[in-house]
Design an enzyme around this catalytic site. Sequence first.
Site, short mmCIF file in Angstrom:
data_model
loop_
_atom_site.label_atom_id
_atom_site.label_comp_id
_atom_site.label_asym_id
_atom_site.label_seq_id
_atom_site.Cartn_x
_atom_site.Cartn_y
_atom_site.Cartn_z
N PRO A 82 0.80 -1.23 0.00
CA PRO A 82 0.00 0.00 0.00
C PRO A 82 0.83 1.28 0.00
CG PRO A 82 -0.22 -1.17 2.10
CD PRO A 82 0.47 -2.09 1.15
N ASN A 83 0.34 2.22 -0.78
CA ASN A 83 0.87 3.60 -0.86
C ASN A 83 2.20 3.71 -1.61
OD1 ASN A 83 -1.28 4.88 0.70
ND2 ASN A 83 -0.45 3.70 2.42
N ARG A 124 3.84 11.04 -1.43
CA ARG A 124 3.78 10.74 0.01
C ARG A 124 5.11 11.10 0.69
NH1 ARG A 124 4.63 4.32 1.29
NH2 ARG A 124 3.96 5.10 3.32
N TYR A 171 10.55 9.40 1.77
CA TYR A 171 10.62 8.46 0.64
C TYR A 171 11.22 9.07 -0.63
CZ TYR A 171 7.61 5.76 3.71
OH TYR A 171 7.12 5.07 4.78
N ASN A 207 8.32 -5.22 -1.12
CA ASN A 207 8.12 -4.18 -0.10
C ASN A 207 6.65 -4.24 0.32
OD1 ASN A 207 7.84 -1.96 1.48
ND2 ASN A 207 8.83 -0.54 0.07
N ALA A 244 3.08 -1.00 4.74
CA ALA A 244 2.49 -1.06 6.09
C ALA A 244 2.10 -2.48 6.50
CB ALA A 244 1.27 -0.14 6.16
N HIS A 263 4.10 -4.80 8.99
CA HIS A 263 4.00 -4.72 10.45
C HIS A 263 2.74 -5.37 11.00
CE1 HIS A 263 7.11 -1.91 9.41
NE2 HIS A 263 6.26 -1.09 8.84
N GLU A 294 12.94 -8.96 1.49
CA GLU A 294 12.14 -7.87 2.04
C GLU A 294 12.90 -6.55 1.84
OE1 GLU A 294 11.89 -8.15 6.31
OE2 GLU A 294 10.50 -6.44 6.48
N HIS A 339 12.74 -2.23 2.20
CA HIS A 339 12.10 -0.99 2.65
C HIS A 339 12.93 0.18 2.17
CE1 HIS A 339 9.28 -3.24 5.01
NE2 HIS A 339 10.29 -3.96 5.46
N ILE A 340 12.26 1.17 1.62
CA ILE A 340 12.94 2.35 1.09
C ILE A 340 13.56 3.14 2.24
CG2 ILE A 340 12.55 4.55 -0.11
CD1 ILE A 340 10.13 3.01 -1.52
N SER A 341 12.82 3.29 3.30
CA SER A 341 13.27 4.11 4.44
C SER A 341 14.02 3.26 5.47
CB SER A 341 12.06 4.77 5.11
OG SER A 341 11.24 3.78 5.73
N ARG A 371 12.75 4.28 12.86
CA ARG A 371 11.47 4.99 12.89
C ARG A 371 10.63 4.54 14.09
NH1 ARG A 371 8.98 4.99 7.02
NH2 ARG A 371 7.62 6.53 8.03
N ARG A 415 6.93 0.16 13.73
CA ARG A 415 7.60 -0.29 12.50
C ARG A 415 8.73 -1.28 12.80
NH1 ARG A 415 5.38 3.26 8.57
NH2 ARG A 415 4.90 5.24 9.58
C1 DQA Z 1 8.08 1.17 3.97
C2 DQA Z 1 8.14 1.35 5.50
C3 DQA Z 1 6.78 1.01 6.11
O1 DQA Z 1 6.85 1.17 7.52
C4 DQA Z 1 5.72 1.93 5.57
O2 DQA Z 1 4.45 1.60 6.09
C5 DQA Z 1 5.70 1.99 4.09
C6 DQA Z 1 6.96 1.97 3.35
C7 DQA Z 1 9.40 1.60 3.30
O3 DQA Z 1 9.55 1.28 2.12
O4 DQA Z 1 10.24 2.26 3.91
O5 DQA Z 1 4.65 2.17 3.48
O6 DQA Z 1 7.90 -0.20 3.70
#
Ligand code: DQA
Length: 147
Positions: free
Chosen positions: A9-10, A17, A22, A74, A77, A80, A98, A100-102, A107, A111
Site C-alpha cells: 500500500p501507498n 507521500r 521516501y 516491499n 504497512a 507490520h 524484504e 524498505h525504502i526508508s 522509525r 515499524r
Molecule cells: C516502507 C516502511 C513502512 O513502515 C511503511 O508503512 C511503508 C513503506 C518503506 O519502504 O520504507 O509504506 O515499507
Amino acid sequence: MKILVLNGPNINFLGVREPEIYGSATYNDLIQMVTDHAVTRGVKIEFYQSNHEGDLVDAIQKAYYDKIDGIVFNPAAYTHTSVAILDAIKAVKIPTVEVHISKVDEREDFRQISYIRQIAIKTITGKGFLGYCDGIDAIIDYLKDCK
Ligand code: DQA
C-alpha cells in the site's frame, strides 16, 4: 530467471507521500530503475502493486503458478501487521527479499515489528530505490548458491 517485484500500500504514491522520507521520485521512476537493472543482470522482471492485503496474497499465489523464481517485496504497512502475507510466502516457498525504502529500524516502535522478516532470505532497509536492485542481486546470488 523470473523475478516478481511486489509492492504494498501507498507505494504507488511515491513522489507524493512524505517526500522527506521516501524522496521525490515516483513509482514509475522506480519501475524504470529496477527494469534497467534487471536488463543488465539478464533476468525477466514483473511488477505488481496493490493497496489491498488480499490482492497481495493472490499475487503471491499467482507467482507460484507462474513459476516465479524470486520475489523482491516491499509489503509497506502490511509488513507490520500481516500474518496472511507471511503465510502466503511460507506456502509458496519462493525465495523472497524484504525491501524498505526508508530506515524502518530508526522509525516508530510499531515499524520495528516485521512479520515478513522471519521468512525473508534477506532484509534491505534505508537504501532508497537501490534496495530493490540489491534485492534482485540477492535473489540471483541465492539461486546460484542453491544449484
Ligand atoms: C516502507 C516502511 C513502512 O513502515 C511503511 O508503512 C511503508 C513503506 C518503506 O519502504 O520504507 O509504506 O515499507
